[in-house]
Design a protein around this motif. Structure first.
Motif, PDB file in Angstrom:
ATOM      1  N   GLN A  67       7.399  38.966   5.856  1.00 11.61           N
ATOM      2  CA  GLN A  67       6.216  38.335   5.321  1.00 11.61           C
ATOM      3  C   GLN A  67       5.702  37.067   6.271  1.00 11.61           C
ATOM      4  O   GLN A  67       4.536  36.973   6.417  1.00 11.61           O
ATOM      5  N   TYR A  71       2.023  36.950   7.905  1.00 12.75           N
ATOM      6  CA  TYR A  71       1.041  35.609   7.519  1.00 12.75           C
ATOM      7  C   TYR A  71       0.811  34.983   9.030  1.00 12.75           C
ATOM      8  O   TYR A  71      -0.251  34.415   9.174  1.00 12.75           O
ATOM      9  N   ASN A  80      -9.423  34.062   7.949  1.00  8.16           N
ATOM     10  CA  ASN A  80      -8.284  33.169   7.357  1.00  8.16           C
ATOM     11  C   ASN A  80      -8.498  31.844   7.870  1.00  8.16           C
ATOM     12  O   ASN A  80      -7.433  31.221   8.464  1.00  8.16           O
ATOM     13  N   SER A 101      -8.171  37.354  -4.958  1.00  6.47           N
ATOM     14  CA  SER A 101      -6.972  36.813  -4.055  1.00  6.47           C
ATOM     15  C   SER A 101      -5.588  37.811  -4.317  1.00  6.47           C
ATOM     16  O   SER A 101      -4.657  37.875  -3.215  1.00  6.47           O
ATOM     17  N   SER A 104      -6.243  40.233  -1.561  1.00  4.11           N
ATOM     18  CA  SER A 104      -6.125  39.569  -0.314  1.00  4.11           C
ATOM     19  C   SER A 104      -4.274  39.390  -0.115  1.00  4.11           C
ATOM     20  O   SER A 104      -4.218  39.759   1.074  1.00  4.11           O
ATOM     21  N   ASN A 105      -3.617  38.992  -0.859  1.00  5.59           N
ATOM     22  CA  ASN A 105      -2.226  38.846  -0.796  1.00  5.59           C
ATOM     23  C   ASN A 105      -1.633  40.101  -0.716  1.00  5.59           C
ATOM     24  O   ASN A 105      -0.408  40.417   0.125  1.00  5.59           O
ATOM     25  N   ARG A 106      -1.947  41.270  -1.207  1.00  9.44           N
ATOM     26  CA  ARG A 106      -1.570  42.696  -1.072  1.00  9.44           C
ATOM     27  C   ARG A 106      -1.663  42.982   0.240  1.00  9.44           C
ATOM     28  O   ARG A 106      -0.866  43.782   0.846  1.00  9.44           O
ATOM     29  N   PHE A 108      -1.639  40.727   2.995  1.00 11.24           N
ATOM     30  CA  PHE A 108      -1.530  39.668   3.541  1.00 11.24           C
ATOM     31  C   PHE A 108      -2.692  38.983   4.170  1.00 11.24           C
ATOM     32  O   PHE A 108      -2.491  38.334   5.340  1.00 11.24           O
ATOM     33  N   GLY A 109      -3.986  39.146   4.007  1.00 14.26           N
ATOM     34  CA  GLY A 109      -5.197  38.656   4.503  1.00 14.26           C
ATOM     35  C   GLY A 109      -5.359  39.265   5.781  1.00 14.26           C
ATOM     36  O   GLY A 109      -6.456  38.721   6.213  1.00 14.26           O
TER      37      GLY A 109
END
Length: 461
Positions: A67, A71, A80, A101, A104-106, A108-109
């Motif tokens: 993760q 990111y 981003n 959001s 977007s989080n799914r 990772f941007g």
């Protein structure tokens, strides 16, 4: 003297003394900060190793490492940007805008997808992080195929491309990429699976079905029939499609013999290896085919081979120009969602994890076949003897057939009643939480594209 630590994250470079002073300013003892710093350095050596070696890590990463890395990559994409001092002013129609959001989080941007309108393999100026992720995913999956599955790095797995498409659509894209004027026919060694057949018509080509033949319990390639059809259609034949992963009684095509035939006739040869990367025997056969004859492309599914959600494929080839052309034929940018899934999974597995899965599968096969045979014998049935297929297994269902034909039944009515009884058994299995099985009535007939398939499911009439 300023000291820069090369083992810190590639996006988080700081003087180590400054790092420790920052901690101390927060009343964190220097000894504690040193421990934290060493842990950070140790953790991020994995990132450097991935960039330097550009292959699957031997040991899988932790979820936190994966993760964090994703990111870090996403911060390289222009969508981003931080809240303060925004440098980018996105005025185009596609700027990686995402309303939710949660969505977007799914991802990772990483919302820019992959490729450019002219080539799915090209990096994007606005999405460096996304481009890096796609390139690393390809390098890792090729490494897994070479060092894990055993496909030759100088042969079958020399070059590759990742596509966010299912196996059938990927096959269609390959056919479109090798299209030649005046060649409109594809010879397809019969395999009763709809998507491969549909991929030919989707590419605007005509499918000529090459019949199979029965050898014992196995349904095998009819090389004589293929040779006759090649002679019959001659210069109109664009490609031959063979299959290496299939349901019994069908077994892998003799792709090595077909490769020789295609080399002799100067005809393209595409192998549908949807879920064959798990099988050592299949991979050896493909390696041999690439050595003794002609193989243009091998299409493999990501979900069936690497345990990710449906929607991706890896196409490999001994020929660089084939892969380059496929990348240029794809229209527009593409979703990177299936590639992100694969990227995460490969980092989580590591080479040892992938090899362990292959080893466990191979070790469990003898026990599985023994127990399945025992169950079949208990009910008066038998395990089909198909040694050339070490992926799929089947048993007879002869004792489910009602042999008492009613006096007022026609032969056709009787055969259809048998088919219904056999099919009902498949429904019973599914209702009892057994999925993935196929029950094949001998009289089953399916129609596709104006062609009638008798005994559909068995891959033979």
């Amino acid at each position: 003297k300023t000291r820069w630590h090369s083992d810190l994250p590639f996006l988080f470079i700081m003087d180590t003394d400054e790092f420790l002073k920052s901690f101390q300013a927060l009343n964190i003892p220097k000894t504690h900060g040193t421990v934290g710093l060493s842990n950070l350095i140790s953790s991020n050596k994995s990132y450097r190793s991935l960039f330097i070696n550009r292959r699957l890590p031997d040991v899988g990463w932790s979820d936190v490492q994966i993760q964090s890395f994703l990111y870090l990559l996403s911060t390289l994409d222009t969508n981003n940007k931080g809240d303060e001092g925004q440098r980018w002013c996105g005025v185009g129609e596609r700027e990686g805008r995402v309303f939710s959001s949660l969505v977007s989080n799914r991802h990772f941007g990483l919302s820019h997808g992959m490729g450019r309108s002219g080539d799915i393999t090209e990096p994007q100026p606005k999405a460096v992080g996304s481009s890096v992720m796609v390139k690393l995913a390809l390098l890792m999956v090729l490494d897994a195929i070479r060092r894990g599955s055993g496909l030759d790095a100088k042969g079958a797995a020399s070059y590759g491309i990742l596509l966010p498409l299912c196996t059938g659509m990927s096959m269609s894209l390959v056919l479109s990429s090798i299209r030649e004027k005046g060649k409109d026919i594809v010879l397809w060694s019969r395999i009763d699976q709809k998507s491969c057949f549909k991929s030919i018509s989707t590419a605007g080509l005509t499918c000529i079905i090459v019949p199979t033949k029965i050898d014992g319990c196995e349904v095998v390639t009819d090389l004589d029939a293929m040779e006759e059809l090649l002679e019959q259609y001659k210069d109109r034949v664009l490609s031959v499609i063979t299959t290496t992963s299939c349901f019994v009684p069908r077994v892998s095509d003799k792709v090595d013999d077909v490769a020789k035939l295609c080399a002799r006739e100067n005809v393209a040869h595409i192998i549908n290896n949807a879920y064959g990367l798990q099988c050592e025997k299949t991979c050896k056969l493909i390696n041999r085919a690439c050595v003794v004859g002609r193989v243009d492309a091998i299409v493999c599914s990501t979900d069936k081979n690497f345990l990710v959600p449906v929607g991706g494929a890896i196409i490999i080839s001994p020929k660089e120009d084939i892969i380059t052309t496929i990348g240029k034929v794809y229209a527009g940018r593409a979703s990177s969602s299936p590639i992100i899934d694969l990227f995460i999974t490969l980092l989580s597995m590591g080479l040892r994890g992938y090899q362990q899965l292959l080893t466990e599968r191979k070790a469990l096969l003898p026990h599985f076949t023994t127990r399945l045979s025992e169950v079949a014998m208990k009910y008066g049935e038998k395990l089909l003897d198909c040694p050339s297929n070490t992926i799929s297994y089947g048993i007879s269902l002869d004792n489910l057939i009602n042999t008492n034909k009613k006096a007022d039944q026609t032969e056709e009515e009787y055969l259809h009643s048998i088919g219904r009884e056999i099919s009902y058994f498949g429904a019973m299995l599914f209702n009892r939480c057994v999925s993935g099985t196929r029950v094949v009535p001998r009289v089953q007939v399916k129609s596709m594209g104006g062609n009638e398939f008798k005994g559909f499911g068995s891959s033979t009439d």
